[in-house]
Structures are given as C-alpha cells and as structure tokens.
Design a protein around this motif. Structure first.
Motif, mmCIF file in Angstrom:
data_model
loop_
_atom_site.group_PDB
_atom_site.id
_atom_site.type_symbol
_atom_site.label_atom_id
_atom_site.label_comp_id
_atom_site.label_asym_id
_atom_site.label_seq_id
_atom_site.Cartn_x
_atom_site.Cartn_y
_atom_site.Cartn_z
ATOM 1 N N VAL A 181 0.796 -1.364 0.010
ATOM 2 C CA VAL A 181 0.057 0.039 -0.154
ATOM 3 C C VAL A 181 1.096 1.260 -0.066
ATOM 4 O O VAL A 181 0.571 2.358 -0.712
ATOM 5 C CB VAL A 181 -1.216 -0.157 0.969
ATOM 6 C CG1 VAL A 181 -1.753 1.191 1.381
ATOM 7 C CG2 VAL A 181 -2.082 -0.934 0.990
ATOM 8 N N ALA A 182 1.971 1.270 0.853
ATOM 9 C CA ALA A 182 2.997 2.286 0.651
ATOM 10 C C ALA A 182 3.476 2.680 -0.641
ATOM 11 O O ALA A 182 3.322 3.993 -1.105
ATOM 12 C CB ALA A 182 3.849 2.105 1.793
ATOM 13 N N ARG A 190 0.823 5.919 -7.346
ATOM 14 C CA ARG A 190 -0.490 6.700 -8.098
ATOM 15 C C ARG A 190 -0.550 8.209 -7.957
ATOM 16 O O ARG A 190 -0.948 8.766 -8.778
ATOM 17 C CB ARG A 190 -1.770 5.815 -7.518
ATOM 18 C CG ARG A 190 -3.111 6.508 -7.932
ATOM 19 C CD ARG A 190 -3.524 6.454 -9.302
ATOM 20 N NE ARG A 190 -2.689 7.315 -10.428
ATOM 21 C CZ ARG A 190 -3.244 7.858 -11.379
ATOM 22 N NH1 ARG A 190 -4.237 7.182 -12.094
ATOM 23 N NH2 ARG A 190 -2.461 8.893 -12.354
ATOM 24 N N MET A 191 -0.143 8.342 -6.509
ATOM 25 C CA MET A 191 -0.341 10.009 -6.358
ATOM 26 C C MET A 191 0.677 10.891 -6.498
ATOM 27 O O MET A 191 0.436 12.124 -6.394
ATOM 28 C CB MET A 191 -0.949 10.046 -4.840
ATOM 29 C CG MET A 191 -2.240 9.366 -4.519
ATOM 30 S SD MET A 191 -3.470 9.968 -5.624
ATOM 31 C CE MET A 191 -4.784 8.808 -5.575
ATOM 32 N N GLU A 244 -9.099 -5.926 2.048
ATOM 33 C CA GLU A 244 -7.987 -5.174 3.001
ATOM 34 C C GLU A 244 -6.984 -4.217 2.361
ATOM 35 O O GLU A 244 -6.754 -3.062 2.697
ATOM 36 C CB GLU A 244 -6.884 -6.351 3.511
ATOM 37 C CG GLU A 244 -5.776 -5.780 4.518
ATOM 38 C CD GLU A 244 -4.794 -6.814 4.835
ATOM 39 O OE1 GLU A 244 -3.813 -6.510 5.576
ATOM 40 O OE2 GLU A 244 -4.808 -8.014 4.376
ATOM 41 N N PHE A 245 -6.611 -4.391 0.939
ATOM 42 C CA PHE A 245 -5.708 -3.503 0.263
ATOM 43 C C PHE A 245 -6.621 -2.178 0.021
ATOM 44 O O PHE A 245 -6.263 -1.006 0.345
ATOM 45 C CB PHE A 245 -5.400 -3.886 -1.046
ATOM 46 C CG PHE A 245 -4.551 -3.207 -1.945
ATOM 47 C CD1 PHE A 245 -3.215 -3.022 -1.614
ATOM 48 C CD2 PHE A 245 -5.190 -2.023 -2.646
ATOM 49 C CE1 PHE A 245 -2.459 -2.230 -2.560
ATOM 50 C CE2 PHE A 245 -4.516 -1.346 -3.510
ATOM 51 C CZ PHE A 245 -3.197 -1.183 -3.649
ATOM 52 N N VAL A 246 -7.952 -2.229 -0.366
ATOM 53 C CA VAL A 246 -8.568 -0.986 -0.756
ATOM 54 C C VAL A 246 -8.847 -0.466 0.455
ATOM 55 O O VAL A 246 -8.904 1.064 0.714
ATOM 56 C CB VAL A 246 -9.943 -1.486 -1.212
ATOM 57 C CG1 VAL A 246 -10.921 -0.156 -1.324
ATOM 58 C CG2 VAL A 246 -9.809 -1.851 -2.742
ATOM 59 N N GLU A 247 -9.193 -0.930 1.612
ATOM 60 C CA GLU A 247 -9.269 -0.110 2.884
ATOM 61 C C GLU A 247 -7.997 0.556 3.460
ATOM 62 O O GLU A 247 -8.173 2.010 3.785
ATOM 63 C CB GLU A 247 -9.625 -1.208 4.038
ATOM 64 C CG GLU A 247 -9.926 -0.503 5.361
ATOM 65 C CD GLU A 247 -10.145 -1.440 6.595
ATOM 66 O OE1 GLU A 247 -10.182 -1.087 7.643
ATOM 67 O OE2 GLU A 247 -10.549 -2.711 6.278
ATOM 68 N N GLY A 279 -4.802 5.652 3.527
ATOM 69 C CA GLY A 279 -3.603 6.449 3.181
ATOM 70 C C GLY A 279 -3.774 7.607 2.237
ATOM 71 O O GLY A 279 -3.136 8.668 2.470
ATOM 72 N N VAL A 280 -4.780 7.493 1.357
ATOM 73 C CA VAL A 280 -5.015 8.562 0.662
ATOM 74 C C VAL A 280 -5.498 9.666 1.423
ATOM 75 O O VAL A 280 -5.303 10.952 1.288
ATOM 76 C CB VAL A 280 -6.059 8.408 -0.669
ATOM 77 C CG1 VAL A 280 -6.672 9.450 -1.659
ATOM 78 C CG2 VAL A 280 -5.171 7.202 -1.828
#
Length: 451
Positions: A247-248, A254-255, A277-280, A285-286
C-alpha cells in the motif's frame, strides 16, 4: 503571439512570453547548425566535463528551479526539488559513462580490422511535456549533448519559464553558445521545424495524439523519431504480498505528481483474497495525504497543471460511475483541483480501465487468479510498465514474458533510472531513453571495415 504562464493553484499570470517569428525561428535553426560544426569537434572529455558542470549548476540552484516548476505546473515543492536533483544525477551519469558508451566496438570478421564507430548526427529537436518539466528534458539532453549533438527544445506552453531556466543551466555550465536553445513557439510551428534540413531527428514525450502527428511528419521527411507516450500501468497484487508495504508503494505509484505521470500505476488489479484489505488501507492512506498550496512543505496533493486537465479527469470519473464503477472516495473537482479519487468495481469498457487517467484517480479491479490478472493487465492499448507485488520473487520472475510492456517491476513502482533503459510498447511509443540505449538513439553507428 503572446503565451501566458499561469499558476494553476491561484490562477495568477506568472509571465508572458512572445512567440518567435518565422524569421527568428529559422535564425535559431541556422545558429544550431553552426554550433554543431564546432561542438562535434570538442573532445569528448571536455563535453563530459561540461555536462558534469551542468549537474552542479542544478544542485547549486535547486531552490530556484524547484520553485519555477511548482509555480508553473503545481507540483508539490518537495517533489520539485527531487526532480531537479534527479536531473543532476542524469548529468553525472552520462558525464561518467559517455567514454565507455561511445568507444569503438571491435567485431571479429574476415577483415583485418572491423568495428563500429559512433558519431553525433547533428541537431535534435525535443518536444517535451509539462508534467516533469525539467526531468523529461534532461534525460534527453544529457546523453544527446554529451554525444556531440546539439539540441532544440520546444517545451509545453504552460512551462516556458522552466524552458528558459533549462537553457540557462547549460549557459551557466559553460556550454558553447547555441548548443542548446529553447524555442518559444506554438505547436503549429512544429512541422516547419521538423521539415527543415538542419533538424536530423525528433524526440517527443507527450500524448498519443501528439506522438502520432510527430511520427507522421518525421516519417514523411525520413527522419528518426523517438516517442515516449501515455500509459495505463497495471499494479498487480497477489495474495501473498505484504499489504502494508504494498500500500505504501501503491500510494506513491498513483499519487506522485498528483497522478500526472505516464508511468503512474493507474489500474490496481487485486486478488480477491486481499482486495478488501488493500482497498481499505489504500483509502486510509489517500485520506491522510495533505492537499493545498504546492509551495507549502507538507503538501502532497496540489492542483492539476491546468483546469482543462481536471475537467477531463472529472468526465472520466463520472462516465465510469455511470457504467457501474463504485465511488469509494473523492470524485469532486474545483477548478484545477481534483480530489484524490478511488473507484471500485472497475471493469473493461469503463474510461477508468480503458483510457489513460492523468490525475489522482485509482481504479480498483478484483480478480480470482494470477492468469486473469495478467490477462487484464494486457487488455490495454498501452504498454509502458507493470508492477507485481508478491513475496514469491521466483514465481513473479516466471511471468516476465506474460506482459508486453517495456518494464516489469517486482515489489516496486515503475520508475525511470539513468542506469536502466526506459520506454514502452504498443501505443506507449517506441525507442529507449536512458542507460547506454538512450545515448545510442541519436548517434550514427558507423561500420568501419579494413581489408
């Protein structure tokens, strides 16, 4: 014609530039030709030393150049500094490696002696974009000038301040006059420039539409072109990936630059076992990314470079939602600012899947198998790069041949590095920049044969 440079964060005019007349433009072309005749004779060690100087000029003036990037196209100031320092790195890299790259290559044949000798070809036109206004130029200029060519830069109209600063870097570094020139011209002058006999080759980083147009003009005049175009990179996450680390990496992938990058991860293809889990965690993080004035140190998300770019992203978001995508986060636009946005349930046929989304939009795609993940990854007209996240490195290596893209990264976001060739396949363009490959694009590899 006057061209205005406008700060996308507050809409204020930064500067106004006057376009070159046809007469002034062709005078610059003539100067380029004359400069090449002298520059090509400068010993390689001296050319490399001057490129090393350029790297130091960049480091010595990092704050000035970073500020110009941020003011003109809205990149957060910390990222702008990193961009300038990366340009210094590419200058150092070619200064240190040019001698080895340009050395004669001895080849054993029936001849008494046979080898490949490398020579510069002349004036190279660079048509460059606004999203990395220094880096895109220097990754072309460092190898091309060190090889003995001269450069003409037609930069994007909203970063002409950066264009002038880059020309200034080479002057401060001690490069002879006219070896590198910034051209203040609109896109309607490009064909006139390419068709001129002085210009020997063209390199373009930009949109698919711009690349197609330049390739047609270059082909008509039998001139080499190198195209670095768009991308819709897949970021594939397997069930066994370390989700927190992944995720990090994904957040940066992406950002970074507010999502305005051809090599940004745009389609997140996730195994169903880790999807939720990934989406959450990605969403959390976003939310924590600070939006605001890109000149402030803590800002992570600034405006897009122009309001029309935010308008286009908003259209893609809304069209995808109408076709069944689920809005998980964001989705709103205010002028040039577009909220970081996450869409779930994204499928082929939606703009978020099929098109390049140039902004802070992440498309989440659920799959059941690794094979399905790669099939969807390949279901794109683009072919720039793919990321695979997993704890099974050996298994991931077995799938290198499963993708047709120009890059395959395991447990890391796709990124450019001076030491590695960079380029794409399919609608993402052709040719390679960086590494030895990047220097070989614009040299005459001459066969020498002695009987």
């Amino acid at each position: 014609m006057e061209i205005k440079s406008i700060n996308p964060y507050n809409g204020k005019v930064l500067n106004t530039y006057t376009e070159l007349s046809d007469k002034q433009l062709f005078q610059k072309l003539e100067k380029s030709s004359k400069a090449f005749e002298k520059w090509r004779k400068v010993p390689l060690k001296e050319r490399a030393s001057l490129m090393k100087n350029a790297g130091q000029v960049l480091r010595d003036n990092v704050e000035e150049y970073a500020k110009m990037i941020t003011l003109e196209m809205g990149k957060p100031i910390k990222e702008s500094r990193a961009e300038v320092n990366k340009c210094a790195w590419v200058c150092d890299y070619y200064a240190e490696n040019a001698e080895a790259f340009l050395a004669d290559e001895m080849i054993k044949t029936d001849a008494q002696k046979s080898f490949v000798h490398k020579e510069p070809i002349g004036t190279v036109l660079a048509i460059m974009p606004w999203n990395f206004p220094f880096w895109q130029v220097f990754r072309f200029a460092a190898p091309t000038l060190t090889a003995g060519n001269v450069g003409l830069l037609k930069h994007a109209s909203n970063v002409l301040g950066c264009s002038k600063k880059i020309e200034e870097v080479f002057k401060k570094a001690g490069f002879p006059k006219d070896v590198f020139q910034s051209l203040i011209v609109n896109h309607d002058k490009i064909e006139k420039i390419i068709e001129n006999d002085i210009v020997k080759a063209v390199t373009l980083t930009g949109s698919e539409k711009a690349g197609s147009a330049v390739a047609q003009i270059s082909g008509k005049h039998i001139k080499k072109s190198l195209l670095e175009l768009g991308g819709s990179n897949a970021f594939i996450v397997w069930d066994d990936a370390d989700i927190d680390k992944t995720v990090a990496t994904a957040l940066t992938a992406r950002m970074l630059n507010c999502g305005q990058s051809c090599i940004a991860a745009k389609r997140f293809i996730l195994m169903e076992g880790i999807y939720d889990e990934f989406v959450e965690k990605f969403t959390k993080g976003v939310i924590e990314l600070k939006s605001g004035d890109p000149m402030e140190e803590e800002t992570k998300i600034g405006p897009l470079a122009r309001e029309d770019l935010a308008d286009e992203l908003q259209k893609q978001v809304q069209a995808s939602i109408k076709k069944g995508a689920k809005l998980i986060l964001g989705g709103k636009q205010n002028g040039a600012y577009h909220e970081p946005t996450i869409l779930g349930n994204v499928k082929p046929g939606m703009p978020a899947f099929d098109e390049e989304t140039f902004g802070p939009l992440a498309a989440m795609i659920k799959v059941k198998t690794i094979e399905e993940a790669f099939r969807l990854s390949e279901q794109s007209k683009f072919g720039l790069g793919v990321t695979v996240c997993t704890s099974n490195i050996e298994k991931a290596l077995e799938y290198v041949g499963a993708v047709s893209d120009g890059a395959y990264f395991i447990n890391e976001l796709v990124k450019s590095d001076p030491r590695l060739p960079f380029g794409g396949q399919k609608r993402s363009g052709y040719g390679r920049e960086l590494a030895k490959d990047g220097m070989m694009e614009f040299v005459n590899r001459k066969t020498v044969y002695v009987k």
